[in-house]
Design a protein around this motif. Structure first.
Motif, PDB file in Angstrom:
ATOM      1  N   PHE A   1      -3.618  -4.830 -11.182  1.00 51.44           N
ATOM      2  CA  PHE A   1      -2.790  -4.024 -12.074  1.00 51.44           C
ATOM      3  C   PHE A   1      -3.420  -2.652 -12.297  1.00 51.44           C
ATOM      4  N   ARG A   2      -4.728  -2.600 -12.418  1.00 55.26           N
ATOM      5  CA  ARG A   2      -5.410  -1.308 -12.585  1.00 55.26           C
ATOM      6  C   ARG A   2      -5.254  -0.449 -11.338  1.00 55.26           C
ATOM      7  N   LEU A   3      -5.430  -1.049 -10.156  1.00 51.73           N
ATOM      8  CA  LEU A   3      -5.329  -0.298  -8.910  1.00 51.73           C
ATOM      9  C   LEU A   3      -3.904   0.184  -8.639  1.00 51.73           C
ATOM     10  N   SER A   4      -2.925  -0.499  -9.233  1.00 54.05           N
ATOM     11  CA  SER A   4      -1.533  -0.130  -8.963  1.00 54.05           C
ATOM     12  C   SER A   4      -1.172   1.247  -9.524  1.00 54.05           C
ATOM     13  N   PHE A   5      -2.033   1.812 -10.346  1.00 56.76           N
ATOM     14  CA  PHE A   5      -1.792   3.155 -10.891  1.00 56.76           C
ATOM     15  C   PHE A   5      -2.615   4.212 -10.166  1.00 56.76           C
ATOM     16  N   THR A   6      -3.065   3.860  -8.945  1.00 51.81           N
ATOM     17  CA  THR A   6      -3.854   4.802  -8.161  1.00 51.81           C
ATOM     18  C   THR A   6      -3.245   4.926  -6.763  1.00 51.81           C
ATOM     19  N   ARG A   7      -3.753   5.882  -6.003  1.00 49.35           N
ATOM     20  CA  ARG A   7      -3.370   6.063  -4.605  1.00 49.35           C
ATOM     21  C   ARG A   7      -4.637   6.234  -3.774  1.00 49.35           C
ATOM     22  N   GLY A   8      -4.525   5.908  -2.479  1.00 51.08           N
ATOM     23  CA  GLY A   8      -5.663   6.044  -1.588  1.00 51.08           C
ATOM     24  C   GLY A   8      -6.246   4.698  -1.218  1.00 51.08           C
ATOM     25  N   PHE A   9      -7.367   4.733  -0.481  1.00 50.88           N
ATOM     26  CA  PHE A   9      -8.033   3.502  -0.052  1.00 50.88           C
ATOM     27  C   PHE A   9      -9.475   3.464  -0.549  1.00 50.88           C
ATOM     28  N   ARG A  10     -10.306   4.365  -0.046  1.00 53.48           N
ATOM     29  CA  ARG A  10     -11.691   4.408  -0.538  1.00 53.48           C
ATOM     30  C   ARG A  10     -11.814   5.352  -1.730  1.00 53.48           C
ATOM     31  N   LYS A  11     -11.240   6.531  -1.624  1.00 56.66           N
ATOM     32  CA  LYS A  11     -11.251   7.476  -2.727  1.00 56.66           C
ATOM     33  C   LYS A  11      -9.922   7.364  -3.471  1.00 56.66           C
ATOM     34  N   LEU A  12      -9.944   6.643  -4.568  1.00 64.93           N
ATOM     35  CA  LEU A  12      -8.724   6.401  -5.335  1.00 64.93           C
ATOM     36  C   LEU A  12      -8.505   7.526  -6.338  1.00 64.93           C
ATOM     37  N   ARG A  13      -7.257   7.929  -6.464  1.00 64.60           N
ATOM     38  CA  ARG A  13      -6.905   8.957  -7.442  1.00 64.60           C
ATOM     39  C   ARG A  13      -5.784   8.433  -8.326  1.00 64.60           C
ATOM     40  N   PRO A  14      -5.843   8.678  -9.627  1.00 61.50           N
ATOM     41  CA  PRO A  14      -4.807   8.165 -10.525  1.00 61.50           C
ATOM     42  C   PRO A  14      -3.483   8.882 -10.320  1.00 61.50           C
ATOM     43  N   VAL A  15      -2.383   8.111 -10.317  1.00 59.63           N
ATOM     44  CA  VAL A  15      -1.045   8.701 -10.145  1.00 59.63           C
ATOM     45  C   VAL A  15      -0.068   8.194 -11.204  1.00 59.63           C
ATOM     46  N   GLY A  16      -0.559   7.461 -12.188  1.00 59.36           N
ATOM     47  CA  GLY A  16       0.335   6.944 -13.223  1.00 59.36           C
ATOM     48  C   GLY A  16       1.287   5.894 -12.668  1.00 59.36           C
ATOM     49  N   VAL A  17       2.556   5.995 -13.037  1.00 58.99           N
ATOM     50  CA  VAL A  17       3.560   5.007 -12.611  1.00 58.99           C
ATOM     51  C   VAL A  17       4.301   5.456 -11.350  1.00 58.99           C
ATOM     52  N   GLN A  18       3.762   6.465 -10.652  1.00 58.40           N
ATOM     53  CA  GLN A  18       4.460   6.995  -9.483  1.00 58.40           C
ATOM     54  C   GLN A  18       4.644   5.933  -8.396  1.00 58.40           C
ATOM     55  N   ASN A  19       3.655   5.042  -8.246  1.00 55.18           N
ATOM     56  CA  ASN A  19       3.779   3.979  -7.240  1.00 55.18           C
ATOM     57  C   ASN A  19       5.007   3.113  -7.496  1.00 55.18           C
ATOM     58  N   TYR A  20       5.223   2.762  -8.738  1.00 49.71           N
ATOM     59  CA  TYR A  20       6.366   1.912  -9.085  1.00 49.71           C
ATOM     60  C   TYR A  20       7.690   2.654  -8.871  1.00 49.71           C
ATOM     61  N   VAL A  21       7.686   3.944  -9.148  1.00 50.72           N
ATOM     62  CA  VAL A  21       8.891   4.745  -8.891  1.00 50.72           C
ATOM     63  C   VAL A  21       9.172   4.817  -7.394  1.00 50.72           C
ATOM     64  N   ASP A  22       8.115   5.010  -6.592  1.00 50.14           N
ATOM     65  CA  ASP A  22       8.286   5.090  -5.139  1.00 50.14           C
ATOM     66  C   ASP A  22       8.748   3.767  -4.543  1.00 50.14           C
ATOM     67  N   ILE A  23       8.292   2.651  -5.111  1.00 49.20           N
ATOM     68  CA  ILE A  23       8.697   1.338  -4.607  1.00 49.20           C
ATOM     69  C   ILE A  23      10.206   1.162  -4.731  1.00 49.20           C
ATOM     70  N   LEU A  24      10.770   1.624  -5.838  1.00 47.23           N
ATOM     71  CA  LEU A  24      12.210   1.476  -6.061  1.00 47.23           C
ATOM     72  C   LEU A  24      13.032   2.279  -5.062  1.00 47.23           C
ATOM     73  N   HIS A  25      12.440   3.336  -4.495  1.00 47.61           N
ATOM     74  CA  HIS A  25      13.180   4.209  -3.577  1.00 47.61           C
ATOM     75  C   HIS A  25      12.702   4.074  -2.134  1.00 47.61           C
ATOM     76  N   ASP A  26      11.824   3.119  -1.871  1.00 45.90           N
ATOM     77  CA  ASP A  26      11.273   2.941  -0.526  1.00 45.90           C
ATOM     78  C   ASP A  26      12.165   2.008   0.283  1.00 45.90           C
ATOM     79  N   PRO A  27      12.825   2.488   1.352  1.00 47.82           N
ATOM     80  CA  PRO A  27      13.707   1.611   2.138  1.00 47.82           C
ATOM     81  C   PRO A  27      12.945   0.489   2.838  1.00 47.82           C
ATOM     82  N   ALA A  28      11.691   0.724   3.229  1.00 54.23           N
ATOM     83  CA  ALA A  28      10.909  -0.323   3.887  1.00 54.23           C
ATOM     84  C   ALA A  28      10.632  -1.478   2.922  1.00 54.23           C
ATOM     85  N   VAL A  29      10.355  -1.158   1.674  1.00 56.21           N
ATOM     86  CA  VAL A  29      10.100  -2.202   0.674  1.00 56.21           C
ATOM     87  C   VAL A  29      11.384  -2.973   0.393  1.00 56.21           C
ATOM     88  N   ARG A  30      12.499  -2.260   0.250  1.00 53.39           N
ATOM     89  CA  ARG A  30      13.778  -2.945   0.013  1.00 53.39           C
ATOM     90  C   ARG A  30      14.132  -3.864   1.177  1.00 53.39           C
TER      91      ARG A  30
END
Length: 284
Positions: A32-61
Motif C-alpha cells: 500500500f505504501r509503494l502504491s503511491f510511488t513510481r519507479g523501480f529502484r529510485k522511487l518517487r512519490p506521486v500521490g494517488v496518480q497510480n490509481y487514477v492511471d489504472i482506471l484509464h489504462d486499457p491494458a489493465v482493463r
C-alpha cells in the motif's frame, strides 16, 4: 490460573502471529505504501496518480476483463465436472480408489510441470496432440494461437477438477443416508433425490468450493506464464501476469503495487458478497 492459561495460549500462538505478521500483513502494508510511488529502484512519490492511471489504462482493463471471463468459466466448468466425478466415485465399485488417485494427480502436480508439459503437448510442430491428429489423417491445430484463452481454461479445469471432486466427495460422505432411504421409500427418482436432497445439503460445500476456486483462479499466474507467455499479443495476459509485466518488464514497481492492491480489494469484495449470499441461502 486464567492469566497463566492465557499467557500459555499466546506463547503457543506467537509463532503463527509472527509468521502472519511478517509474511502476510506487513507485505500488504508495504504494498500500500509503494502504491503511491513510481519507479523501480529510485522511487518517487506521486500521490494517488497510480490509481487514477489504472482506471484509464486499457491494458489493465483488458487484463481485468479476461481474468473475470477466465475465472467465471473455469469455476463453472470445474465445479460441474468435480461434482459429477464426486457423484460417480462416491459409488461402491472396484478400482474407485485408483480412479480417485488418478483424477487427483494433476492437482498434486507442480504448476511448473503442468505448464511445461502442456506447452510441449500443444506445440504445433512437435506436440504429441498434433502428431496424433496427423496420424489420424486430421489437420493439426495451432492450439496456443487460435484459441489461447479457451486452451488455458481447459488446462485449468483439467488440473482443478480433482481437488473440487475431493471436496464434494467429502461433503457427500457426510450426508445422512437415512434421508435418501426415506426418499426411496416415497418413490423419489434418482434425479429427484439429486435436486431436492443432494444439492441443498451440499450448499455449504458448494459455497466453500466457489469461494476457494474464485480466489485461486483470479490469482492464476503460472499457466499463462509457462504455457502462453501472456500471448498471442495480450490474449492470455491475466491480471496477475499483467502485474508481473509491469514490475519486471516496465520497471514500474509502484504502479504494479497499486494494481495489486486494487485487485486485493476486488477479491475481498467478491468474497464477502459470496459469503453473504451463501448465508442468505442457508437461512432460507
Amino acid at each position: 490460573m486464567a492469566k497463566r492459561q492465557r499467557r500459555t495460549a499466546y506463547l503457543f500462538l506467537s509463532p503463527a502471529i509472527v509468521y502472519f505478521g511478517l509474511f502476510f500483513f506487513w507485505p500488504i502494508v508495504e504494498e500500500f505504501r509503494l502504491s503511491f510511488t513510481r519507479g523501480f529502484r529510485k522511487l518517487r512519490p506521486v500521490g494517488v496518480q497510480n490509481y487514477v492511471d489504472i482506471l484509464h489504462d486499457p491494458a489493465v482493463r483488458h487484463s481485468f476483463l479476461i481474468t473475470l471471463v477466465y475465472a467465471a468459466v473455469v469455476l463453472l466448468l470445474s465445479t460441474i465436472v468435480g461434482l459429477l466425478l464426486a457423484l460417480i466415485l462416491n459409488q461402491n465399485f472396484r478400482g474407485r480408489t485408483v480412479a480417485r488417485t488418478m483424477i487427483l494427480t494433476p492437482y498434486m502436480t507442480s504448476i511448473a510441470i503442468v505448464g511445461l508439459m502442456w506447452r510441449n503437448i500443444l506445440d504445433p510442430t512437435t506436440g504429441v496432440l498434433n502428431t496424433v491428429l496427423t496420424g489420424l489423417g486430421l489437420p493439426g491445430q495451432h492450439w496456443l494461437t487460435t484459441a489461447p484463452l479457451a486452451t488455458l481454461i481447459g488446462i485449468t479445469v483439467w488440473q482443478e477438477a480433482g481437488y473440487i471432486m475431493l471436496l464434494f466427495l467429502a461433503g457427500l460422505q457426510g450426508l445422512d443416508q437415512q434421508v435418501y432411504e426415506a426418499a426411496r421409500i416415497d418413490g423419489a427418482s434418482v434425479w429427484r433425490r439429486f435436486w431436492t436432497i443432494t444439492l441443498p445439503l451440499l450448499a455449504p460445500t458448494t459455497l466453500f468450493v466457489v469461494l476457494v476456486g474464485m480466489i485461486g483462479t483470479l490469482q492464476q499466474f503460472g499457466l499463462p506464464y509457462l504455457v502462453t507467455g501472456g500471448g498471442p499479443g495480450d490474449a492470455t495476459s491475466l491480471y496477475v501476469y499483467q502485474v508481473y509485466r509491469e514490475t519486471f518488464s516496465s520497471g514500474e514497481l509502484g504502479y504494479a503495487s497499486a494494481m495489486s492492491f486494487c485487485f486485493l480489494v476486488v477479491i475481498l469484495a467478491l468474497s464477502l458478497l459470496q459469503i453473504r449470499a451463501g448465508k442468505k441461502k442457508e437461512a432460507l
